[in-house]
Motif scaffolding. Sequence first.
Motif, PDB file in Angstrom:
ATOM      1  N   ILE A 162       0.837  -1.201   0.000  1.00  0.00           N
ATOM      2  CA  ILE A 162       0.000   0.000   0.000  1.00  0.00           C
ATOM      3  C   ILE A 162       0.869   1.246   0.000  1.00  0.00           C
ATOM      4  O   ILE A 162       1.916   1.261   0.658  1.00  0.00           O
ATOM      5  N   TRP A 163       0.458   2.286  -0.756  1.00  0.00           N
ATOM      6  CA  TRP A 163       1.174   3.559  -0.663  1.00  0.00           C
ATOM      7  C   TRP A 163       0.211   4.723  -0.919  1.00  0.00           C
ATOM      8  O   TRP A 163      -0.791   4.572  -1.598  1.00  0.00           O
ATOM      9  N   GLN A 164       0.524   5.850  -0.289  1.00  0.00           N
ATOM     10  CA  GLN A 164      -0.309   7.039  -0.451  1.00  0.00           C
ATOM     11  C   GLN A 164       0.568   8.276  -0.228  1.00  0.00           C
ATOM     12  O   GLN A 164       1.681   8.173   0.304  1.00  0.00           O
ATOM     13  N   CYS A 165       0.069   9.420  -0.650  1.00  0.00           N
ATOM     14  CA  CYS A 165       0.821  10.652  -0.404  1.00  0.00           C
ATOM     15  C   CYS A 165       0.368  11.263   0.921  1.00  0.00           C
ATOM     16  O   CYS A 165      -0.644  10.861   1.502  1.00  0.00           O
ATOM     17  N   SER A 166       1.131  12.234   1.420  1.00  0.00           N
ATOM     18  CA  SER A 166       0.750  12.923   2.643  1.00  0.00           C
ATOM     19  C   SER A 166      -0.230  14.060   2.303  1.00  0.00           C
ATOM     20  O   SER A 166      -0.604  14.256   1.145  1.00  0.00           O
ATOM     21  N   THR A 167      -0.650  14.780   3.326  1.00  0.00           N
ATOM     22  CA  THR A 167      -1.679  15.806   3.108  1.00  0.00           C
ATOM     23  C   THR A 167      -1.165  17.019   2.332  1.00  0.00           C
ATOM     24  O   THR A 167      -1.956  17.856   1.913  1.00  0.00           O
ATOM     25  N   ASN A 168       0.159  17.091   2.103  1.00  0.00           N
ATOM     26  CA  ASN A 168       0.678  18.152   1.224  1.00  0.00           C
ATOM     27  C   ASN A 168       0.704  17.714  -0.244  1.00  0.00           C
ATOM     28  O   ASN A 168       1.220  18.427  -1.104  1.00  0.00           O
ATOM     29  N   GLY A 169       0.175  16.515  -0.517  1.00  0.00           N
ATOM     30  CA  GLY A 169       0.106  16.049  -1.911  1.00  0.00           C
ATOM     31  C   GLY A 169       1.394  15.424  -2.407  1.00  0.00           C
ATOM     32  O   GLY A 169       1.498  15.097  -3.585  1.00  0.00           O
ATOM     33  N   LEU A 170       2.367  15.219  -1.513  1.00  0.00           N
ATOM     34  CA  LEU A 170       3.658  14.670  -1.938  1.00  0.00           C
ATOM     35  C   LEU A 170       3.875  13.269  -1.376  1.00  0.00           C
ATOM     36  O   LEU A 170       3.565  13.006  -0.211  1.00  0.00           O
ATOM     37  N   TYR A 171       4.433  12.400  -2.211  1.00  0.00           N
ATOM     38  CA  TYR A 171       4.887  11.090  -1.748  1.00  0.00           C
ATOM     39  C   TYR A 171       6.243  11.260  -1.072  1.00  0.00           C
ATOM     40  O   TYR A 171       6.966  12.244  -1.329  1.00  0.00           O
ATOM     41  N   GLU A 172       6.619  10.297  -0.236  1.00  0.00           N
ATOM     42  CA  GLU A 172       7.837  10.475   0.578  1.00  0.00           C
ATOM     43  C   GLU A 172       9.078  10.709  -0.276  1.00  0.00           C
ATOM     44  O   GLU A 172       9.943  11.501   0.105  1.00  0.00           O
ATOM     45  N   GLN A 173       9.138  10.069  -1.485  1.00  0.00           N
ATOM     46  CA  GLN A 173      10.364  10.265  -2.279  1.00  0.00           C
ATOM     47  C   GLN A 173      10.407  11.631  -2.955  1.00  0.00           C
ATOM     48  O   GLN A 173      11.438  12.033  -3.483  1.00  0.00           O
ATOM     49  N   GLN A 174       9.274  12.363  -2.905  1.00  0.00           N
ATOM     50  CA  GLN A 174       9.254  13.711  -3.469  1.00  0.00           C
ATOM     51  C   GLN A 174       9.520  14.775  -2.412  1.00  0.00           C
ATOM     52  O   GLN A 174       9.619  15.952  -2.738  1.00  0.00           O
ATOM     53  N   ASP A 175       9.568  14.381  -1.141  1.00  0.00           N
ATOM     54  CA  ASP A 175       9.485  15.350  -0.045  1.00  0.00           C
ATOM     55  C   ASP A 175      10.546  15.051   1.014  1.00  0.00           C
ATOM     56  O   ASP A 175      10.426  14.102   1.779  1.00  0.00           O
ATOM     57  N   PRO A 176      11.587  15.873   1.084  1.00  0.00           N
ATOM     58  CA  PRO A 176      12.656  15.609   2.067  1.00  0.00           C
ATOM     59  C   PRO A 176      12.190  15.700   3.517  1.00  0.00           C
ATOM     60  O   PRO A 176      12.861  15.185   4.414  1.00  0.00           O
ATOM     61  N   GLU A 177      11.018  16.299   3.764  1.00  0.00           N
ATOM     62  CA  GLU A 177      10.519  16.410   5.151  1.00  0.00           C
ATOM     63  C   GLU A 177       9.894  15.107   5.648  1.00  0.00           C
ATOM     64  O   GLU A 177       9.608  14.974   6.842  1.00  0.00           O
ATOM     65  N   GLN A 178       9.636  14.177   4.746  1.00  0.00           N
ATOM     66  CA  GLN A 178       9.009  12.916   5.164  1.00  0.00           C
ATOM     67  C   GLN A 178      10.065  11.832   5.368  1.00  0.00           C
ATOM     68  O   GLN A 178      11.028  11.751   4.604  1.00  0.00           O
ATOM     69  N   ALA A 179       9.866  10.997   6.399  1.00  0.00           N
ATOM     70  CA  ALA A 179      10.763   9.858   6.648  1.00  0.00           C
ATOM     71  C   ALA A 179      10.689   8.889   5.469  1.00  0.00           C
ATOM     72  O   ALA A 179       9.671   8.798   4.779  1.00  0.00           O
ATOM     73  N   GLU A 180      11.781   8.149   5.269  1.00  0.00           N
ATOM     74  CA  GLU A 180      11.769   7.156   4.203  1.00  0.00           C
ATOM     75  C   GLU A 180      10.683   6.107   4.495  1.00  0.00           C
ATOM     76  O   GLU A 180      10.480   5.710   5.647  1.00  0.00           O
ATOM     77  N   PHE A 181      10.011   5.689   3.453  1.00  0.00           N
ATOM     78  CA  PHE A 181       8.904   4.721   3.537  1.00  0.00           C
ATOM     79  C   PHE A 181       7.703   5.253   4.316  1.00  0.00           C
ATOM     80  O   PHE A 181       6.824   4.478   4.689  1.00  0.00           O
ATOM     81  N   ASN A 182       7.658   6.583   4.553  1.00  0.00           N
ATOM     82  CA  ASN A 182       6.448   7.145   5.164  1.00  0.00           C
ATOM     83  C   ASN A 182       5.254   6.839   4.262  1.00  0.00           C
ATOM     84  O   ASN A 182       5.318   6.981   3.038  1.00  0.00           O
ATOM     85  N   LEU A 183       4.175   6.392   4.859  1.00  0.00           N
ATOM     86  CA  LEU A 183       2.921   6.121   4.159  1.00  0.00           C
ATOM     87  C   LEU A 183       3.050   5.014   3.116  1.00  0.00           C
ATOM     88  O   LEU A 183       2.398   5.030   2.075  1.00  0.00           O
ATOM     89  N   ARG A 184       3.942   4.057   3.426  1.00  0.00           N
ATOM     90  CA  ARG A 184       4.065   2.839   2.626  1.00  0.00           C
ATOM     91  C   ARG A 184       4.045   1.641   3.567  1.00  0.00           C
ATOM     92  O   ARG A 184       4.696   1.684   4.617  1.00  0.00           O
TER      93      ARG A 184
END
Lengths: 293, 293
Positions: A162-184
């Motif tokens: 399963i994978w999804q983006c965060s509420t800013n519309g970005l997937y973790e690999q697009q967003d340096p503020e998100q931990a690796e594998f966030n929302l996966r």
Amino acid sequence: MPDGSANQKPQYDPTFTDNVINATGPAASPRMQKVMASLIRHVHDFARENDLTIDEWMQGVQMINWAGQMSNERRNEGQLLCDVIGLESLVDEITNKLLVGADYETTKTAVLGPFFRNDTPPTMNDTSIIKTMPSDGEVTYMHGIVRDAATSQPIEGVKVDIWQCSTNGLYEQQDPEQAEFNLRGNFTTDKNGYYGLYCLRPVPYPVPDDGPAGKLLELLDRHPYRPAHIHFIASNDQYTPLTTQIFDKKSKYLTNDSVFAVKDELLVDFKPMENGSKASLELAYDIRLARKL
Amino acid sequence: MPDGSANQKPQYDPTFTDNVINATGPAASPRMQKVMASLIRHVHDFARENDLTIDEWMQGVQMINWAGQMSNERRNEGQLLCDVIGLESLVDEITNKLLVGADYETTKTAVLGPFFRNDTPPTMNDTSIIKTMPSDGEVTYMHGIVRDAATSQPIEGVKVDIWQCSTNGLYEQQDPEQAEFNLRGNFTTDKNGYYGLYCLRPVPYPVPDDGPAGKLLELLDRHPYRPAHIHFIASNDQYTPLTTQIFDKKSKYLTNDSVFAVKDELLVDFKPMENGSKASLELAYDIRLARKL
């Protein structure tokens, strides 16, 4: 032989397209011969029907080159160009009709999209995939049973990736503020066919629009948004892998998804969670797989 | 509305293509609306006719991305991919039919190709464009009269921009051993419509085959060679610019040019030069231009 197409225009050389097709040598594979003959005929008919000029064609060439130049391990702009003209959604439909070929109802498929990672580590059922919690996130308990589409029996040992983006519309690999594998997460059904996890309620987001796909959307007077969705792939050695997305039925853009992936059967309901301490919303979603042919 | 195409297959959603086309917004230009509707219909019909799978489509996407990644100021691999399926030659025919639109015979056009430079300095008539002489080069005195195609009157002040590769099959920008602007000249006709220069007898050469165009040729069981030719553009404010190539009628590959540019009217004869001290061969070639519409 002259091209028999209804769209052939008499002012253009009627033998040209057949000459190009007939240049193919005998050692080309039968599939290559068939597909490329069809592609050449369609591309030539397209050029003739529209009296396509050198300048217009060169704009198209530059768009294709631009797509390649923007593509890398984290981004596939050639794919995105196809997506905005519906091609990925169409080949997804075609491929699944070929693979499944049965009358009973499996879960509908939808496009993979460019943000899947094939290296998400295994995840325990009933854990959370939220590693970086956004302030406006709504935690959702998502769960369901994976069943055999023909027999309705639960299936043990199905991987649900399963994978999804965060509420800013970005997937973790697009967003340096998100931990690796966030929302996966990469779950496995238990002996009752059960999978369950905590995730976010998804939000609409725009596809990346700083490249040729964005330029094409602008030229077509279209927006780049996708309705709120969660991606997953359900797979098991004995069943045809199912790639799909489920869409929040209250989301904007359900009728005008920029990549044409929405199907009625994939609309889902996020309901208030009764007695929930870990989540405010609940999403129950069963999955039906077809045995491999 | 369902797509009325004869190639629509009933097992696939009959409304899908129209939904994609109808997503185009009202602010898209009329030309964009027309061209993209036609492109979307052809691409979708192509996918359905061939039951194109996700894996096959992704191979195509990767080829397009690869083309962009190999392209730079000195190389246009997206263009070359189009060339090997005849598309540049076709849009060249279309564009010239649109621009000329007259019955009298102008010199036939042929594709520009990827090796033109628009910054070749002006060159005096009867000088040589050979700055780096290869050991196996055959010097040719090329000359002719540029005429109005309708009246046959000579035209003064026509720029004749000429380029060719050396006997190793490489253009100067591909080959660090050649001087800059080697085998390029930018001549202007005198009051008698005359242009003249010393160049090399051309040789066949392969198009660059280390990228996706080369891969496509291999998959199609085709060779990458082009017959021996000289490129030129003849232009003047009052006449429609003419881009073409002339082909040595004794060359190999005249019937199977890898980019489909050969036309019978563009075959030329390299003859032994009578009394020539500066050249061993002579090529007389008159050019006929159409007045701008």
